[in-house]
Design an enzyme around this catalytic site. Structure first.
Site, PDB file in Angstrom:
ATOM      1  N   ASP A  41       7.473   4.154  10.326  1.00  0.00           N
ATOM      2  CA  ASP A  41       8.183   5.321   9.961  1.00  0.00           C
ATOM      3  C   ASP A  41       8.180   6.284  10.179  1.00  0.00           C
ATOM      4  OD1 ASP A  41      10.481   3.136  10.817  1.00  0.00           O
ATOM      5  OD2 ASP A  41      11.088   3.562   8.796  1.00  0.00           O
ATOM      6  N   TYR A  75      18.600   1.835  10.537  1.00  0.00           N
ATOM      7  CA  TYR A  75      18.161   2.282   9.192  1.00  0.00           C
ATOM      8  C   TYR A  75      18.437   3.911   8.769  1.00  0.00           C
ATOM      9  CZ  TYR A  75      17.266  -2.292   7.237  1.00  0.00           C
ATOM     10  OH  TYR A  75      17.814  -3.591   6.468  1.00  0.00           O
ATOM     11  N   HIS A  79      12.995  -9.537   6.886  1.00  0.00           N
ATOM     12  CA  HIS A  79      11.992  -8.063   7.224  1.00  0.00           C
ATOM     13  C   HIS A  79      11.365  -8.056   5.803  1.00  0.00           C
ATOM     14  CE1 HIS A  79      16.014  -6.392   7.421  1.00  0.00           C
ATOM     15  NE2 HIS A  79      15.417  -5.503   6.631  1.00  0.00           N
ATOM     16  N   ASP A  99       0.258  13.173  -8.049  1.00  0.00           N
ATOM     17  CA  ASP A  99      -1.007  13.918  -8.446  1.00  0.00           C
ATOM     18  C   ASP A  99      -0.894  15.073 -10.204  1.00  0.00           C
ATOM     19  OD1 ASP A  99      -2.749  15.809  -8.862  1.00  0.00           O
ATOM     20  OD2 ASP A  99      -2.277  16.958  -7.476  1.00  0.00           O
ATOM     21  N   ASP A 142      -0.802  15.620 -13.762  1.00  0.00           N
ATOM     22  CA  ASP A 142      -1.475  17.264 -14.134  1.00  0.00           C
ATOM     23  C   ASP A 142      -1.429  16.740 -15.666  1.00  0.00           C
ATOM     24  OD1 ASP A 142      -3.390  17.658 -11.673  1.00  0.00           O
ATOM     25  OD2 ASP A 142      -1.995  19.653 -11.184  1.00  0.00           O
ATOM     26  N   GLU A 148     -13.381   4.053  -9.403  1.00  0.00           N
ATOM     27  CA  GLU A 148     -12.077   3.881  -7.595  1.00  0.00           C
ATOM     28  C   GLU A 148     -12.867   2.286  -8.354  1.00  0.00           C
ATOM     29  OE1 GLU A 148     -11.545   7.631  -5.748  1.00  0.00           O
ATOM     30  OE2 GLU A 148     -12.701   6.560  -4.807  1.00  0.00           O
ATOM     31  N   PHE A 194     -10.796   5.420   1.046  1.00  0.00           N
ATOM     32  CA  PHE A 194     -10.278   6.349  -0.330  1.00  0.00           C
ATOM     33  C   PHE A 194     -10.891   5.829  -1.157  1.00  0.00           C
ATOM     34  CE2 PHE A 194      -5.981   9.268   0.818  1.00  0.00           C
ATOM     35  CZ  PHE A 194      -6.367   9.169   2.402  1.00  0.00           C
ATOM     36  N   ASN A 254     -13.968   4.080  -3.268  1.00  0.00           N
ATOM     37  CA  ASN A 254     -15.315   4.223  -2.682  1.00  0.00           C
ATOM     38  C   ASN A 254     -16.072   4.171  -4.264  1.00  0.00           C
ATOM     39  OD1 ASN A 254     -15.391   7.562  -3.369  1.00  0.00           O
ATOM     40  ND2 ASN A 254     -15.054   7.068  -1.006  1.00  0.00           N
TER      41      ASN A 254
END
Length: 812
Positions: free
Chosen positions: A433, A521, A570, A579, A581, A622, A712, A714
C-alpha cells in the site's frame, strides 16, 4: 292557652315596679343591647376586614412566588451552560516561517522546491499537468530528515539547527534508458542546490522505470485504452448488465473500472489486470465478471494494448475475439439484472426507533489536558513530535516521558494485503500500500465518529501525484480518551462485611490518529500514550472487502456475500519501525524465555516439583534465526547499557506484539520485497543507511526489489548499540456476510505495546491527580481522596457534530 297567658300577665310580681319604671328600664336595656350589638358588629366587621386583608396578602404572596418561580424557570431555561473555555492556549497552529526539524514541508517550501527543480535545464522537467509518460516530471516531494545524531545535538545539547532539505522523486521517461531519480534539495526555504541521491539501502541503480507507481500521468493513456475497449463491447455490456462504460447516465446505468497489482509475474513487466463493477456506493461489492489485462511497459503509449480478456471465466486474446463469440452466440452469457444496490450502502435499515437517543459522548469538563503547538504535543509527562509522509503516513519522533527519551522514532513502514482466489484479477492481487501513496490517502476525519468532538484536528499538506501541494483538512486528530476500565484498582476486603481501602485510577490516555483510504480498505492508525509510561501502536482495518465474481471455482477461497459476489481469503500485515533509546543510545536486546524445569522440592524431602522458569538470552548479533519463538511466552527487552532502577535492576522497555502474524507467504517471489513480514519482531543495529524497510517501488518490482530487508540482517553487533526493532502484526481474514456492507473494526484491531519493565522505581501513574483512594471513616462515613478534582461538571461542551465535515482537498 290564651287565658293562661292572660292570667300570668295579671299575677302580682313581688318585684313589680311601676309601668313607667319598666318602660325606662326597657329603653335603657334596649340601648345597651343596641350598643353591644353595634360593638359586636364593629368587631366582626374589623375581623372580616382583617381576614380579607390576610387573604389578599396570602394571595399576593402566592402570586409573587409563582411569578418568581416562573421568572426563575425562564432564566434557568435560558441560561447558557455551554463551556466558555476555548483551545486557544492548548492548540496553536504551525509556524510556517520557522518550522521545527520534524515539521512537514510548508506550502511555500513545496512551491520553492518545485520551481527550483523545474528551472534546472539539465532535467528538462515538465509541469505535472502537462507531463506524459515519456517526459521528465516530479512525482513527489517530501521532507528529507537530517541524521539522528545531528538532530539530538540540536534538541538536547543546543547545537546548530539542522538545515531543512527535501527529497524529490523525478520520473525520467525522457531519456534513452528510462529510470527514476531521487534528488535532495537544500537549503529550505530558499533552495540553492539539488544533488542526485543514491540511497545506500537500494540494491538497484538506477531505479528501474518499471517500478514506477501508477500516477495520473500513467492513468490518462491507460484509461483511454479502457474506454476504447468498452465502447466496442457496448452491446454485450447492455445485454449482460443493462449498463455501459461510456455514454451512460451517472447514478443510473454506469459501470466503473479499476486496476490491481502487481503488474505482471516477472521482474520488469507492466501487465495490469482491470475489472468491472456496477457504479454504486460500495461498488467494490459488485464485480461483474468482465476482466482484462493491459500491456503498458513502453514509454510510447501507442504500444499499449489489451492482451487478454476474461468474461464469465472464458478467456479471449482480444476484445474482437470476445465480440465474435458474442455475435455467434457461443458465449456463455452473464445476466445480472439492473436492480437496487442497497446491500452495499451504509444507509441504516430495519426497524429504527421513532425517537432515537444519542449515545454517550466524551466531554472535557475543565478543558483540554494536552497541548498541540504546531507538530509538538505534550500530555502529562509525555511529549513528542509528529510527522506525516505522503508514502508511509503518520510517524512519532523524539518521544519523551518525564524529560527522558524513550524512542527516537516510531513509524509505520508498510501495509500489505495479499489475496487468494480463482478469478484472474483476484488471484493476481497482492498490495504493497505504500506504493499507492498510503500517507496521502489520509483524508479528513469526521468529528463525533472518527474522533470524539473533543479532539484537536490538524491539517496536512502533500505534494504527491499532483502539480501543486494540496491541503488535507483535519486529517490528523489528537484527543484524550477514557478507556472505561481502570488503569489499575484494588478493593481490600476486611473479611468482616467491610473493606480496608479502595484504590484506583481511570485509564486516561492520549491518542493521535489518522485514517487512510486505499481504494476499498480504510485503515485507522493510532499511537496511544498511557499515564503509566506505556505506548500502544494500533492498526485497525475497516472499509469494504474486495469482492470477486462468484465463479463456481471461487468457492474454496471464501464466502458468498450476495447474489453473484464472493469475498475471498486475504492476509493483512502492518510493519513498524521502533527506534527505542532506553536510558540513552546504547542498548542491549535481551529475550526472557519462559519454560519449564523439574527440580527437587526444597520443602518436601524426596519430592520433585515442575514449575515455570525464566531463562535470559542476550542477542549478541543480528541473526535471521531470530530469537522470536512463535507460540512461546517471551519478554523482548531493550535494556539500558548502564541505567538501573533503585533496586539495581537494568532499566528496560518491553516490546509486546499482541497480534503477531504467521506470514505463510514468506519466501514466495511476490513477497521478496516484503521479507520483513516474516518476522513478528526482529532487531537490527540502527544505521542512517537503513531508514526504511520498504519503499514506493516495492509494488511494481517485488520480484527483484529495489530494497530487500534481508540485507539489513548481516550479523552486526547488537550489544550496547543504538538498536531498532521492526515489528509486524496482522491476521488472515476470511470474510463473511457480517463484512457487508463493510468490515467492522470490532475484531480487526492489531496492536503492539512498548511497556516499561523495571524502568521506573514504581508505577509513574502514581504521580497523577487522577488517582482515587477511599477509606472507611467513622460509622458509615467514607474518607475520599480525589486530590483536588471535582466530580460535578462545570458546563456542557458545545457540539459541533459531523456537519463540520468538508471532505475535499484544496490547493495549498
Amino acid at each position: 292557652m290564651s287565658s293562661t297567658s292572660e292570667e300570668m300577665t295579671e299575677r302580682p310580681n313581688p318585684r313589680s315596679e311601676s309601668m313607667d319604671d319598666v318602660d325606662d328600664s326597657n329603653k335603657m336595656m334596649t340601648g345597651l343591647n343596641n350598643s353591644a350589638n353595634h360593638q359586636t358588629a364593629s368587631k366582626n366587621s374589623t375581623a372580616n376586614r382583617n381576614k380579607t386583608i390576610i387573604r389578599i396578602v396570602i394571595g399576593l404572596s402566592i402570586l409573587a412566588v409563582i411569578v418568581v418561580l416562573i421568572v426563575y424557570v425562564v432564566i434557568i431555561s435560558r441560561r447558557d451552560y455551554t463551556c466558555k473555555y476555548d483551545d486557544i492556549e492548548n492548540i496553536k497552529p504551525r509556524n510556517f516561517d520557522n518550522p521545527e526539524v520534524f515539521d512537514d514541508l510548508t506550502p511555500d517550501e513545496y512551491t520553492a522546491v518545485r520551481e527550483f527543480m523545474q528551472a534546472s535545464p539539465s532535467l528538462g522537467i515538465t509541469t505535472f499537468n502537462m507531463a506524459t509518460v515519456d517526459s521528465s516530471y516530479i512525482l513527489l516531494i517530501d521532507l528529507f530528515l537530517p541524521d539522528k545524531d545531528e538532530v539530538i545535538r540540536y534538541l538536547d545539547n543546543g547545537g546548530t539547527k539542522p538545515e531543512r532539505r527535501a527529497l524529490v522523486i523525478v520520473m525520467r521517461g525522457d531519456v534513452n534508458e528510462p529510470r527514476i531519480e531521487e534528488y535532495v534539495v537544500s537549503p529550505l526555504p530558499k533552495p540553492r542546490k539539488a544533488g542526485l541521491y543514491k540511497n545506500p539501502s537500494y540494491k538497484r541503480d538506477p531505479i528501474p522505470f518499471s517500478s514506477r507507481p501508477m500516477d495520473t500521468v500513467n492513468y490518462k493513456p491507460f484509461f483511454r485504452i479502457i474506454v476504447q475497449a468498452y465502447e466496442q463491447l457496448y452491446p454485450l455490456l447492455m445485454e449482460s448488465y443493462g449498463r455501459c462504460y461510456h455514454n451512460c447516465t451517472k447514478g443510473d446505468n454506469c459501470l466503473v473500472v479499476f486496476d490491481t497489482a502487481p503488474r505482471g509475474k516477472n521482474s520488469g513487466e507492466r501487465k495490469t489486470w482491470i475489472w468491472t463493477f456496477q457504479e454504486t456506493e460500495g461498488y467494490y461489492n459488485y464485480p461483474l465478471g468482465l476482466e482484462m489485462r493491459i500491456e503498458h511497459k513502453s514509454t510510447n503509449v501507442s504500444d499499449w494494448y489489451v492482451e487478454l480478456v476474461v468474461y464469465n471465466g472464458q478467456t479471449f486474446d482480444t476484445v474482437d475475439a470476445l465480440l465474435k463469440a458474442y455475435r455467434e452466440k457461443t458465449l456463455k452469457m452473464i445476466h445480472i439484472p439492473k436492480k437496487s444496490s442497497e446491500f452495499s450502502s451504509y444507509n441504516a435499515r430495519g426497524n429504527l426507533p421513532e425517537a432515537p437517543k444519542h449515545g454517550p459522548r466524551l466531554i472535557e469538563p475543565d478543558g483540554k489536558r494536552f497541548n498541540v503547538h504546531g507538530q509538538h504535543v505534550t500530555y502529562g509527562k509525555w511529549e513528542f513530535y509528529f510527522h506525516i509522509r505522503p508514502t508511509t503516513g503518520l510517524q512519532i519522533y523524539n518521544l519523551k516521558f518525564d524529560g527522558e527519551r524513550i524512542a527516537y522514532e516510531i513509524s509505520l513502514q508498510e501495509v500489505l494485503v495479499f489475496y487468494t482466489g480463482y478469478g484472474p484479477t483476484q488471484s493476481n492481487t497482492d498490495y504493497y500500500d505504500v506504493s499507492w501513496f498510503l500517507g496521502a490517502t489520509n483524508m479528513e476525519l469526521v468529528r463525533g465518529v472518527d474522533c470524539p468532538e473533543t479532539a484537536a484536528f490538524v491539517d496536512s499538506y502533500f505534494l504527491a501525484n499532483t502539480e501543486h501541494a494540496k491541503k488535507y483538512k483535519n486529517n490528523i486528530c489528537i484527543f484524550e480518551n477514557n478507556g472505561a476500565i481502570p488503569l489499575r484498582r484494588h478493593y481490600q476486603n476486611n473479611y468482616d462485611d467491610g473493606f480496608t481501602f479502595y484504590g484506583g485510577i481511570s485509564d486516561y490516555h492520549l491518542i493521535i490518529r489518522t485514517a487512510a483510504n486505499v481504494w476499498n480498505y480504510d485503515y485507522i492508525f493510532d499511537y496511544i500514550f498511557y499515564t503509566n509510561g506505556a505506548v500502544e501502536v494500533k492498526s485497525s482495518a475497516t472499509g469494504y472487502v474486495q469482492a470477486t465474481f462468484a465463479l463456481p471455482e471461487e468457492r474454496p477461497y471464501g464466502n458468498l456475500i450476495h447474489d453473484h459476489f464472493m469475498a475471498d481469503l486475504h492476509v493483512h500485515a502492518f510493519t513498524y519501525k521502533v527506534d527505542l533509546d532506553v536510558g540513552g543510545l546504547s542498548n542491549k536486546y535481551k529475550v526472557l524465555d519462559i519454560g519449564l524445569e523439574t527440580v527437587n522440592h526444597q520443602w518436601h524431602n524426596g519430592a520433585k516439583t515442575t514449575q515455570l522458569k525464566i531463562t535470559e538470552n542476550l542477542a549478541k548479533t543480528e541473526t535471521k534465526g531470530l530469537p522470536y519463538k512463535a507460540g512461546m511466552p517471551q519478554y523482548h527487552l531493550f535494556e539500558s547499557k548502564s541505567g538501573k532502577n533503585r533496586f539495581g535492576t537494568p532499566r528496560a522497555y518491553r516490546i509486546l506484539n499482541k497480534s503477531p502474524l504467521n506470514f505463510l507467504l514468506a519466501d514466495l517471489p511476490i513477497t521478496r520485497a516484503a521479507n520483513f513480514a516474516k518476522y513478528p519482531i526482529i532487531v537490527t543495529k540502527r544505521k542512517e543507511t537503513e531508514r526504511d524497510c520498504s519503499n514506493l517501488y516495492a509494488q511494481h518490482e517485488a520480484y527483484t526489489p529495489v530494497l530487500d530487508f534481508e540485507d539489513f540482517i548481516n550479523d552486526e553487533n547488537l550489544v550496547d548499540e543504538d538498536l531498532v526493532a521492526w515489528v509486524t502484526m496482522g491476521t488472515h481474514h476470511v470474510p463473511g456476510t457480517e463484512d457487508v456492507p463493510s468490515t467492522p473494526t470490532t475484531w480487526n484491531q492489531y496492536s503492539f505495546f512498548l511497556n516499561p519493565h523495571n524502568y521506573f522505581n514504581d508505577c509513574p501513574s502514581l504521580n497523577s491527580a487522577d488517582n482515587l483512594v477511599i477509606r472507611p471513616g467513622k460509622g458509615k462515613t467514607r474518607r475520599v481522596a480525589s486530590y483536588g478534582r471535582k466530580f460535578e461538571p462545570k458546563c456542557i461542551p458545545k457540539s459541533k457534530g459531523p456537519q463540520s465535515f468538508d471532505g475535499f482537498r484544496y490547493s495549498a
